[in-house]
Structure formats: C-alpha cells, structure tokens
Design a protein around this motif. Structure first.
Motif, PDB file in Angstrom:
ATOM      1  N   GLY A  82       0.832  -1.206   0.000  1.00  0.00           N
ATOM      2  CA  GLY A  82       0.000   0.000   0.000  1.00  0.00           C
ATOM      3  C   GLY A  82       0.861   1.248   0.000  1.00  0.00           C
ATOM      4  N   ALA A  83       1.921   1.225   0.824  1.00  0.00           N
ATOM      5  CA  ALA A  83       2.836   2.367   0.871  1.00  0.00           C
ATOM      6  C   ALA A  83       3.596   2.505  -0.456  1.00  0.00           C
ATOM      7  N   VAL A  84       3.990   1.380  -1.031  1.00  0.00           N
ATOM      8  CA  VAL A  84       4.735   1.417  -2.295  1.00  0.00           C
ATOM      9  C   VAL A  84       3.870   1.962  -3.425  1.00  0.00           C
ATOM     10  N   LEU A  85       2.594   1.584  -3.443  1.00  0.00           N
ATOM     11  CA  LEU A  85       1.706   2.087  -4.486  1.00  0.00           C
ATOM     12  C   LEU A  85       1.588   3.608  -4.419  1.00  0.00           C
ATOM     13  N   ALA A  86       1.502   4.139  -3.195  1.00  0.00           N
ATOM     14  CA  ALA A  86       1.425   5.593  -3.041  1.00  0.00           C
ATOM     15  C   ALA A  86       2.703   6.261  -3.542  1.00  0.00           C
ATOM     16  N   VAL A  87       3.848   5.646  -3.240  1.00  0.00           N
ATOM     17  CA  VAL A  87       5.121   6.187  -3.726  1.00  0.00           C
ATOM     18  C   VAL A  87       5.150   6.148  -5.248  1.00  0.00           C
ATOM     19  N   TRP A  88       4.723   5.044  -5.796  1.00  0.00           N
ATOM     20  CA  TRP A  88       4.716   4.851  -7.254  1.00  0.00           C
ATOM     21  C   TRP A  88       3.901   5.951  -7.937  1.00  0.00           C
ATOM     22  N   ILE A  89       2.761   6.288  -7.354  1.00  0.00           N
ATOM     23  CA  ILE A  89       1.872   7.277  -7.968  1.00  0.00           C
ATOM     24  C   ILE A  89       2.419   8.697  -7.819  1.00  0.00           C
ATOM     25  N   ARG A  90       2.946   9.026  -6.636  1.00  0.00           N
ATOM     26  CA  ARG A  90       3.255  10.419  -6.342  1.00  0.00           C
ATOM     27  C   ARG A  90       4.682  10.852  -6.650  1.00  0.00           C
ATOM     28  N   ILE A  91       5.648   9.944  -6.515  1.00  0.00           N
ATOM     29  CA  ILE A  91       7.043  10.378  -6.600  1.00  0.00           C
ATOM     30  C   ILE A  91       7.387  10.791  -8.030  1.00  0.00           C
ATOM     31  N   LYS A  92       8.233  11.799  -8.162  1.00  0.00           N
ATOM     32  CA  LYS A  92       8.611  12.316  -9.472  1.00  0.00           C
ATOM     33  C   LYS A  92       9.937  11.759  -9.968  1.00  0.00           C
ATOM     34  N   ASN A  93      10.745  11.257  -9.048  1.00  0.00           N
ATOM     35  CA  ASN A  93      12.015  10.673  -9.452  1.00  0.00           C
ATOM     36  C   ASN A  93      11.757   9.440 -10.311  1.00  0.00           C
ATOM     37  N   GLN A  94      12.190   9.489 -11.561  1.00  0.00           N
ATOM     38  CA  GLN A  94      11.860   8.440 -12.515  1.00  0.00           C
ATOM     39  C   GLN A  94      12.479   7.098 -12.151  1.00  0.00           C
ATOM     40  N   PHE A 101      -3.775  -2.183   3.830  1.00  0.00           N
ATOM     41  CA  PHE A 101      -3.368  -1.656   2.525  1.00  0.00           C
ATOM     42  C   PHE A 101      -3.792  -0.200   2.359  1.00  0.00           C
ATOM     43  N   VAL A 102      -5.081   0.089   2.591  1.00  0.00           N
ATOM     44  CA  VAL A 102      -5.620   1.432   2.356  1.00  0.00           C
ATOM     45  C   VAL A 102      -5.013   2.444   3.325  1.00  0.00           C
ATOM     46  N   LEU A 103      -4.891   2.067   4.608  1.00  0.00           N
ATOM     47  CA  LEU A 103      -4.329   2.986   5.593  1.00  0.00           C
ATOM     48  C   LEU A 103      -2.898   3.377   5.220  1.00  0.00           C
ATOM     49  N   SER A 104      -2.089   2.391   4.834  1.00  0.00           N
ATOM     50  CA  SER A 104      -0.706   2.688   4.454  1.00  0.00           C
ATOM     51  C   SER A 104      -0.659   3.536   3.185  1.00  0.00           C
ATOM     52  N   PHE A 105      -1.545   3.237   2.252  1.00  0.00           N
ATOM     53  CA  PHE A 105      -1.585   4.012   1.006  1.00  0.00           C
ATOM     54  C   PHE A 105      -1.941   5.467   1.281  1.00  0.00           C
ATOM     55  N   VAL A 106      -3.022   5.690   2.030  1.00  0.00           N
ATOM     56  CA  VAL A 106      -3.501   7.057   2.289  1.00  0.00           C
ATOM     57  C   VAL A 106      -2.473   7.863   3.074  1.00  0.00           C
ATOM     58  N   LEU A 107      -1.926   7.268   4.148  1.00  0.00           N
ATOM     59  CA  LEU A 107      -0.959   8.002   4.976  1.00  0.00           C
ATOM     60  C   LEU A 107       0.310   8.313   4.187  1.00  0.00           C
ATOM     61  N   THR A 108       0.754   7.373   3.371  1.00  0.00           N
ATOM     62  CA  THR A 108       1.953   7.625   2.569  1.00  0.00           C
ATOM     63  C   THR A 108       1.678   8.662   1.492  1.00  0.00           C
ATOM     64  N   TYR A 109       0.508   8.560   0.879  1.00  0.00           N
ATOM     65  CA  TYR A 109       0.164   9.480  -0.204  1.00  0.00           C
ATOM     66  C   TYR A 109       0.146  10.929   0.290  1.00  0.00           C
ATOM     67  N   PHE A 110      -0.419  11.140   1.482  1.00  0.00           N
ATOM     68  CA  PHE A 110      -0.581  12.515   1.970  1.00  0.00           C
ATOM     69  C   PHE A 110       0.543  12.980   2.897  1.00  0.00           C
ATOM     70  N   PHE A 111       1.172  12.049   3.615  1.00  0.00           N
ATOM     71  CA  PHE A 111       2.147  12.467   4.634  1.00  0.00           C
ATOM     72  C   PHE A 111       3.521  11.795   4.505  1.00  0.00           C
ATOM     73  N   GLY A 112       3.646  10.806   3.636  1.00  0.00           N
ATOM     74  CA  GLY A 112       4.876  10.020   3.621  1.00  0.00           C
ATOM     75  C   GLY A 112       5.977  10.543   2.738  1.00  0.00           C
ATOM     76  N   LEU A 113       5.683  11.527   1.882  1.00  0.00           N
ATOM     77  CA  LEU A 113       6.686  12.028   0.944  1.00  0.00           C
ATOM     78  C   LEU A 113       6.848  13.534   1.094  1.00  0.00           C
ATOM     79  N   SER A 114       8.072  13.980   1.016  1.00  0.00           N
ATOM     80  CA  SER A 114       8.328  15.418   1.127  1.00  0.00           C
ATOM     81  C   SER A 114       8.052  16.099  -0.208  1.00  0.00           C
ATOM     82  N   LYS A 115       8.048  17.412  -0.187  1.00  0.00           N
ATOM     83  CA  LYS A 115       7.800  18.178  -1.405  1.00  0.00           C
ATOM     84  C   LYS A 115       8.872  17.895  -2.456  1.00  0.00           C
ATOM     85  N   ALA A 116      10.107  17.650  -1.978  1.00  0.00           N
ATOM     86  CA  ALA A 116      11.192  17.361  -2.921  1.00  0.00           C
ATOM     87  C   ALA A 116      10.944  16.066  -3.686  1.00  0.00           C
TER      88      ALA A 116
END
Length: 637
Positions: free
Chosen positions: A348-360, A450-465
C-alpha cells in the motif's frame, strides 16, 4: 618464501601457535579461531606492513590482508605447521545465546521452507475447493491432493532430522533415521488396547504405558509433525556420533558408527527426549496462547507492526518455530496470522510512492516492487523503496499493526504453513472448510492495512522534494554523471541494483576504505558481469568473491554479500576460472539472492578498486539505482 616473516609476525601477535585453534582464509582476510583473543596484540598487527586492518566478528579474529591473502595464508600454514584447509570458517559458538538460537533455527528451517510453503499451499487450495463445493472430500482427487499437502508436515521429523543433524555437525542420514523412527507407523497402533499401567496419574503429565524397552516404561507420543523432539535428538545424536567416531577403528566406521549411534539415540529419544520435549512444546504453546489471550488486540498490534522489523534483523526466526509448534499441538496458530497483513501494508505504501514520486528511477523501481509484494516478496519494496524513504516504512508498520489487531480481534489463525501474500490466504481456511467470521475478517484486515498505508503515505509520507520535479537538481545530477565519465579509466557496474556508500556497510574492512575506494551495490538480480576487460587474478573456492586486474592495470575486488564465505559455495555458480581472461560485460558468477538471504546473510556487494592509492582521484556514480554496464567508478591518473 616471500611472506615467511610476515607469517611469523602474524602468528606471534595473535598469541602464538598454541593460542590458535584453526585458521582459514577468504578472499581478503585470514580468519583465526583463537583460544583467548585477549592474548592477541591488535595494535601491533594493524601497524604491520602487509596487514590492512584487524577485525573481531562472529567469534573469529580476522586479519585483513587484501589481494595477496592466499599467499600469506600458505605461508602461515607452513610456518605454523597447520593442516592446509581452504574450507570456509565455521560459525563460532562465542556469540550471544540469542544470536546462536536464531542461527540454529534459521539453519534448520530455511532449507525446507520453500517445500513447506508449497505443500501448505496445496493443502490450503484443497480446503478452499471443498469450501466452495468444487471438490468432495471423499473423492480421489481430494485424497491425492491432501496426501501431497500433508506429506512434508506429517513426516516433518524426517526432514528436520536431516537439516538439524547437518547443522549440529552430524551425518544427515542418521538424523533422518531418528526422525523416521519417531513416525514409524506400527508404533501408532500400539495404543489401541488397554495400557499396562499409568504414570503420573492425576497430574498434567498423566501418561498411559503400553510398551516397555528393556523393562523401562515407554511413554508413547504422537511425533507426526513434531518439531522440538527431533531437534533435541539430533543435537544429542551429533555428539554421540562424534564420540563413536573417535573410538571406532577406521575399517568398520562406515556401519559401526551409525549402528551404535542409532542404538543409543533412538531408545533415549523414546524414553526421555520425546516425552520431555513434547511436554515442553505443549507448555510453550499454552504460554503463547496465554499471552495472546491476555490482550489479543495488543498482541496483534505488536506482531503486525513490528513483523517487518523482525524480518530485517532476522528475528522472525524466533517466532517461526513457535508457530509451527502451535500447529502441531493445537492444529492452528494465531502468531503468523497476525503478521499476515504486514506485506499488504507494505505494498500500500509502495503504491502511493509509485503514484506520487517524481524521481523516474524510484518510480520505475516501485512497479516491480509492488507486483512482487502482492505475492509476499517484500524485500524489493522494503530495501528499494520504503526504507530508503524512511516515512513510508514507518507508515507501513502502522498499517501492519492495525491489520494485525483486526486479525487478533477476529480470532483468525493459520491452519497450515502456506504461501506468502495472496497465496497465503488459503492457509487461513480451517481443514473443515467452514468459512466463519475468523476467515471473512481476512478481507477487511488486509484492506485496512493496505488502504491505511496508502492514504498516509500518499498525503504524509513524501516530502515536497519527492513529489515536485526540480529541473535544477536534475541538471546537477546530469553534471555529476558527466563528471564521472571524464575519468581516464571507467569501471562499469558488474550488476543491477541499488547503490549504497561503502560507509554504510557493517564490515569495517570495507566501510573504512581499508581495502580500497568504491561503492556497494544491493543487487536485484543474481548475476555478476565483468566490469572491465582483464584477467581474473583471484577467485575464491566458495565463489562469493572475485578479483580482476584490468588491462589498464586497475585492481578490482567484488565481494558478493557479507560473510557469505560461510556458505561454502552454496548458492553460487562461477562461470570462469582463476587466471582466465574476461571481456567487459562477460557473465562471471550467478548467485541465488533469495536463498542467500534465507540462509541469513546480507547480500550487499562491495565493489572496490584495491589499488586506489596510485590514482589522483576516484569518482563514483551519484545514481541511487544502476544497471550492469552503466558507469560506476572512474579513475583519474
């Protein structure tokens, strides 16, 4: 002899010949087992010409030499009068009791976990087919599939006899014979009649006696699927075998030693070891369930939340035998069930990273990590994505904790050791095929994790960078990569994986730069290619490390994993020989990453240029992920 004086000095400063139990060598260092390490003069050894540094690890006193270790080793053997032995060093017993316990358990169980999971999956699918009405439990199809599913677990003592005896230094087939005696089918029918008498009447250990051995009462137990009795019997059996080996003439050792060992160990196992170990297993199971019943939800939070941490440090091996013991004694186990949601929290956390992160590069790595995580293989997700990013890993632990608490609240349990990820769901189906609340709670438990890890990572797990493309930083990265390419000599990456600085490696000989400058790679594929064209100047017999002298003169050392010399070459396949000429990009070694990690070894691979002192500058790539053949190190003269 070129290294005679160095060998004499080393022997003298490790406490002398009388202080040395044994000495072996790996690709870079001499590994001594000393009677008393306090007698060694560490500072003098470190200051010697020809010695890189000195390390004390795992009960071994390690004198790091470098590329010439084989020559120095031969000199040490000759000067000290040792028996030449290029075998890998054995694991020392001078480690903490807990570490020794984890090592024993992992060594005994890890070789059979794959087959155990496979047979468990078949049994779980069989139960699922009955629950869905696809199979009749009286049909031949069901019976055959059930035989396959039950085969390993029912005869568990035979398989554990092999691996346990091997671990304790005995003959594996003697261990198998002890295990086979424990599950000998005729003994299970002896209890059909009236007992001769009863021992310990009115106590927890009340036991009817049906047979005797030389007049001594035998307390018959059901040893099918048992764990503890055969492990203890194998530990004692290995010692008994060694005793008989010492006193038996060579001409009759082949059959007299097994004969005497079995004649002693099997009766002792039935008379003492088996009953006591079985009672101990029952008490262990009751203690586990007692702690669980004190507060199931807290237990679920604890196991589910920390399971991934346990896996990283290998501590989960302490819980695996408890779970298997519970399956044997009670037919079900809540411990592994509470950990089941952890892998779904991770993806769940990895999916959020996959969607949001910009580093290719991180984005491309997230896709395969997510897919493998669905099937329970979370190492790529942990080591490649969530752990390096930190916050997503901690969030996945939160998701796993909540999922574990739901499992505990529903009183869910596993009924067999099955597969991982989605393949593990059938193991939660009772053998009766009845799908009650405990099973149907699996879906919301996994969904919540799955959903809890996805939501928390999507909104709070990644920095602006992480979530904002930065052209300036990308330009800097390109410039650094271009700077790497301007070196006079280029060392290509010998494998695909994640880049780590040497300073993060636990082995001080590499992390300190004592063996040379370079980087470490966390491989994602079990293949090692030639980073340069040149000559293979060192290839250790255990195939875990290789040294290459490039046509340009650079000396490159590649060491696959940490302490993997102890595997004795298992899981490694060398495709070249020492002295062979190789071309850049040529496949040199194949290795089984999963098997090496299951054996309890870290797979981090240092790639160092051992003669960096002759170069004006050594540059390493700034990439976090690399493919084999990409520029890794440049050397400026």
């Amino acid at each position: 002899m070129k290294y005679e004086q160095l060998a004499k000095d080393i022997i003298e400063n490790v406490g002398g010949r009388e202080n040395i139990n044994s000495v072996v060598h790996c690709i870079t260092r001499l590994r001594f087992k000393l009677k008393d390490e306090s007698k060694a003069n560490k500072e003098v050894l470190k200051d010697m010409d020809g010695v890189v540094t000195v390390m004390q690890s795992g009960g071994q006193y390690q004198v790091v030499i470098g590329n010439h270790v084989q020559d120095v080793y031969k000199a040490v053997v000759e000067v000290g009068g040792f028996g030449a032995n290029d075998a890998p060093a054995e694991e020392s017993g001078k480690t903490s009791l807990f570490n020794r316990f984890i090592d024993i358990i992992s060594s005994i169980f890890s070789p059979i976990l794959g087959v155990l999971a496979a047979t468990g999956m078949i049994k779980g699918l069989n139960a699922m087919f009955v629950a869905l009405g696809w199979l009749d439990p009286t049909s031949g199809t069901y019976q055959i599939l059930n035989a396959v599913g039950d085969s390993l677990f029912y005869f568990f003592p035979i398989f554990l006899g092999y691996t346990a005896m091997k671990k304790f230094g005995g003959s594996p087939f003697i261990g198998m014979a002890i295990g086979a005696a424990l599950v000998y089918p005729t003994l299970s029918t002896v209890t059909a009649g009236d007992p001769l008498y009863t021992l310990f009447s009115g106590t927890l250990f009340e036991s009817p006696v049906y047979i005797t051995f030389l007049g001594i009462p035998v307390i018959l137990m059901s040893y099918a699927s048992s764990v503890i009795p055969i492990i203890i019997a194998s530990a004692i059996g290995a010692k008994v075998e060694k005793m008989f080996t010492k006193i038996t003439p060579d001409v009759v050792k082949t059959f007299i030693v097994p004969f005497a060992t079995l004649l002693v160990v099997v009766p002792v196992t039935f008379l003492l070891i088996g009953p006591i170990a079985t009672w101990a297993g029952q008490l262990l199971g009751q203690a586990t369930l007692f702690i669980f019943n004190l507060s199931p939800i807290i237990a679920g939070l604890f196991i589910g939340g920390l399971w991934q941490v346990f896996v990283i440090f290998g501590l989960h091996w302490g819980l695996v035998p408890i779970a298997i013991n519970n399956l044997t004694v009670y037919g079900s186990d809540p411990v592994l069930a509470m950990a089941f949601a952890a892998s779904f929290a991770q993806i769940g956390a990895v999916l959020a990273v996959w969607i949001r992160i910009k580093n290719q590069k991180m984005k491309s790595l997230s896709a395969p990590a997510f897919i493998s995580g669905i099937f329970g293989v979370t190492e790529p997700a942990i080591y490649g994505i969530t752990l390096p990013l930190k916050k997503p890993f901690f969030i996945s632990c939160i998701g796993g904790a909540v999922g574990g608490a739901v499992f505990a609240f529903a009183n869910s349990a596993i009924y067999m050791v099955g597969g991982l990820g989605i393949f593990g769901i059938p193991s939660l189906i009772p053998p009766t095929g009845e799908l009650g609340f405990a099973f149907w709670a699996v879906v919301p438990a996994l969904g919540i994790a799955f959903v809890l890890s996805f939501v928390l990572t999507y909104f709070f797990g990644l920095s602006k960078a992480h979530t904002t493309a930065d052209p300036a930083s990308e330009k800097v990265a390109v410039q650094k990569e271009e700077a790497l390419l301007v070196g006079n000599q280029i060392v290509a990456s010998p494998m695909e994986g994640l880049i780590r600085p040497l300073s993060e490696i636990g082995d001080a000989a590499f992390s300190s730069g004592a063996l040379g400058q370079g980087v470490a790679i966390e491989p994602t594929e079990g293949r090692l290619f030639a980073p340069v064209s040149g000559i293979v100047t060192a290839l250790f017999p255990t195939k875990h490390a290789i040294g290459i002298t490039a046509d340009s003169g650079a000396e490159i050392l590649i060491h696959i994993g940490m302490n993997t010399v102890q595997l004795g070459g298992e899981h490694f396949t060398a495709l070249v020989e020492q002295g062979a000429r190789v071309e850049k990009g040529q496949l040199l070694i194949e290795f089984d990453i999963e098997a090496i990690q299951k054996a309890g070894f870290e797979i981090t691979t240092p790639v160092v240029v051992t003669d960096t002192g002759k170069y004006a500058q050594v540059n390493t790539t700034t990439d976090k992920q690399i493919k084999w053949g990409d520029p890794l190190i440049s050397l400026d003269i």
